[in-house]
Design an enzyme around this catalytic site. Structure first.
Site, PDB file in Angstrom:
ATOM      1  N   HIS A  18     -11.203  -3.472   5.194  1.00 54.86           N
ATOM      2  CA  HIS A  18     -10.976  -2.114   5.692  1.00 54.86           C
ATOM      3  C   HIS A  18     -12.332  -1.456   5.929  1.00 54.86           C
ATOM      4  O   HIS A  18     -13.240  -1.605   5.106  1.00 54.86           O
ATOM      5  CB  HIS A  18     -10.193  -1.280   4.674  1.00 54.86           C
ATOM      6  CG  HIS A  18     -10.188   0.187   4.997  1.00 54.86           C
ATOM      7  ND1 HIS A  18      -9.294   0.736   5.895  1.00 54.86           N
ATOM      8  CD2 HIS A  18     -10.994   1.201   4.597  1.00 54.86           C
ATOM      9  CE1 HIS A  18      -9.547   2.033   5.999  1.00 54.86           C
ATOM     10  NE2 HIS A  18     -10.576   2.344   5.233  1.00 54.86           N
TER      11      HIS A  18
ATOM     12  N   ARG B 251     -17.578  -1.196  11.724  1.00 53.28           N
ATOM     13  CA  ARG B 251     -16.347  -1.407  12.497  1.00 53.28           C
ATOM     14  C   ARG B 251     -16.564  -2.531  13.516  1.00 53.28           C
ATOM     15  O   ARG B 251     -15.673  -3.333  13.762  1.00 53.28           O
ATOM     16  CB  ARG B 251     -15.906  -0.126  13.232  1.00 53.28           C
ATOM     17  CG  ARG B 251     -15.517   1.032  12.351  1.00 53.28           C
ATOM     18  CD  ARG B 251     -14.083   1.184  11.980  1.00 53.28           C
ATOM     19  NE  ARG B 251     -13.040   1.001  12.930  1.00 53.28           N
ATOM     20  CZ  ARG B 251     -11.740   1.036  12.568  1.00 53.28           C
ATOM     21  NH1 ARG B 251     -11.393   1.277  11.316  1.00 53.28           N
ATOM     22  NH2 ARG B 251     -10.817   0.845  13.460  1.00 53.28           N
TER      23      ARG B 251
ATOM     24  N   ARG C 171     -12.714 -10.076  11.007  1.00 54.97           N
ATOM     25  CA  ARG C 171     -11.260 -10.216  11.145  1.00 54.97           C
ATOM     26  C   ARG C 171     -10.893 -11.376  12.068  1.00 54.97           C
ATOM     27  O   ARG C 171      -9.919 -12.088  11.836  1.00 54.97           O
ATOM     28  CB  ARG C 171     -10.659  -8.908  11.652  1.00 54.97           C
ATOM     29  CG  ARG C 171     -10.642  -7.810  10.588  1.00 54.97           C
ATOM     30  CD  ARG C 171     -10.361  -6.448  11.182  1.00 54.97           C
ATOM     31  NE  ARG C 171     -10.009  -5.455  10.175  1.00 54.97           N
ATOM     32  CZ  ARG C 171      -9.743  -4.182  10.453  1.00 54.97           C
ATOM     33  NH1 ARG C 171      -9.806  -3.753  11.712  1.00 54.97           N
ATOM     34  NH2 ARG C 171      -9.434  -3.336   9.488  1.00 54.97           N
TER      35      ARG C 171
ATOM     36  N   ASN D  66      -5.933  -8.720   7.544  1.00 51.26           N
ATOM     37  CA  ASN D  66      -7.182  -8.628   8.299  1.00 51.26           C
ATOM     38  C   ASN D  66      -8.410  -8.418   7.409  1.00 51.26           C
ATOM     39  O   ASN D  66      -9.440  -7.937   7.856  1.00 51.26           O
ATOM     40  CB  ASN D  66      -7.072  -7.588   9.421  1.00 51.26           C
ATOM     41  CG  ASN D  66      -6.709  -6.208   8.900  1.00 51.26           C
ATOM     42  OD1 ASN D  66      -6.690  -5.981   7.690  1.00 51.26           O
ATOM     43  ND2 ASN D  66      -6.449  -5.282   9.796  1.00 51.26           N
TER      44      ASN D  66
ATOM     45  N   PHE E 214       5.788  -0.874   9.608  1.00 48.57           N
ATOM     46  CA  PHE E 214       5.132  -1.853   8.731  1.00 48.57           C
ATOM     47  C   PHE E 214       4.575  -1.226   7.453  1.00 48.57           C
ATOM     48  O   PHE E 214       3.928  -1.896   6.658  1.00 48.57           O
ATOM     49  CB  PHE E 214       4.010  -2.579   9.491  1.00 48.57           C
ATOM     50  CG  PHE E 214       2.959  -1.659  10.083  1.00 48.57           C
ATOM     51  CD1 PHE E 214       1.914  -1.174   9.313  1.00 48.57           C
ATOM     52  CD2 PHE E 214       3.025  -1.290  11.430  1.00 48.57           C
ATOM     53  CE1 PHE E 214       0.946  -0.333   9.852  1.00 48.57           C
ATOM     54  CE2 PHE E 214       2.067  -0.444  11.981  1.00 48.57           C
ATOM     55  CZ  PHE E 214       1.021   0.037  11.189  1.00 48.57           C
TER      56      PHE E 214
END
Ligand code: IDP
Ligand code: MG
Length: 167
Positions: free
Chosen positions: A125, A91, A108, A122, A58
């Protein structure tokens, strides 16, 4: 322990007008924003940022995605968050990489999607660990763009460097 983390609001997040929502969610962490800017993502920057994924099937779509080629404008919002356990906190709020697997209450999970061609859109980052955060923050920001001293710096004199100034 105080940590820094790079946050990117990816092109889908900007296109969907999610900046405010995402920053509001991140403010729950009580971390400090120590740098922020809108960045036009060059091919070189995109490839350096995601170099560790260069062998993934990807990868080329990921480069197009982060450069904004699927969303009409070549820009992301880059920020540095700083404070206690910044990486873990951000995160956790971001959620799992696969937006369909991310908890619905995460950024997300709430706003991400997988396109029919398989791109994980999503939205955000977040650096995964301290080493990655240092590498990424140094890639996206110059020392003077960050209002705290995160990493050692040095002074150099740059000669004959072409720069653009207001006309
Ligand atoms: P992370 O963003 O949660 O740290 P990484 O494994 O570092 O996840 O992957 C970087 C980015 O590459 C992801 O955020 C996502 O945009 C994309 N990505 C990761 N795995 C896949 C995949 O299996 N298919 C499509 N895109 C992926
Ligand atoms: Mg990652």
């Amino acid at each position: 322990m105080n940590q820094a983390t790079l946050i990117l609001i990816k092109p889908d997040g900007l296109k969907k007008s999610l900046t405010g929502n995402i920053l509001t969610r991140l403010s729950e962490t009580k971390l400090e924003i120590v740098a922020a800017k809108i960045v036009r993502v060059s091919d070189e920057l995109a490839r350096k940022h995601y170099y560790h994924l260069k062998d993934k099937p990807f990868f080329e779509d990921l480069i197009k995605y982060i450069k904004g080629e699927f969303h009409g404008r070549r820009k992301v919002m880059a920020l540095v968050y700083w404070g206690e356990s910044a990486i873990e906190k951000c995160r956790a709020l971001a959620g799992a990489t696969n937006p369909e697997e991310a908890e619905a209450t995460t950024i997300r999970g709430a706003y991400g999607r997988i396109t029919t061609s398989g791109v994980y859109e999503n939205v955000i980052h977040v650096s995964a660990n301290e080493a990655e955060a240092e590498r990424e923050i140094k890639l996206w920001f110059q020392p003077d763009e960050i209002i705290v001293d995160l990493y050692p710096t040095k002074e150099i004199i740059e000669k004959e460097k072409k720069v653009r100034v207001w006309a």
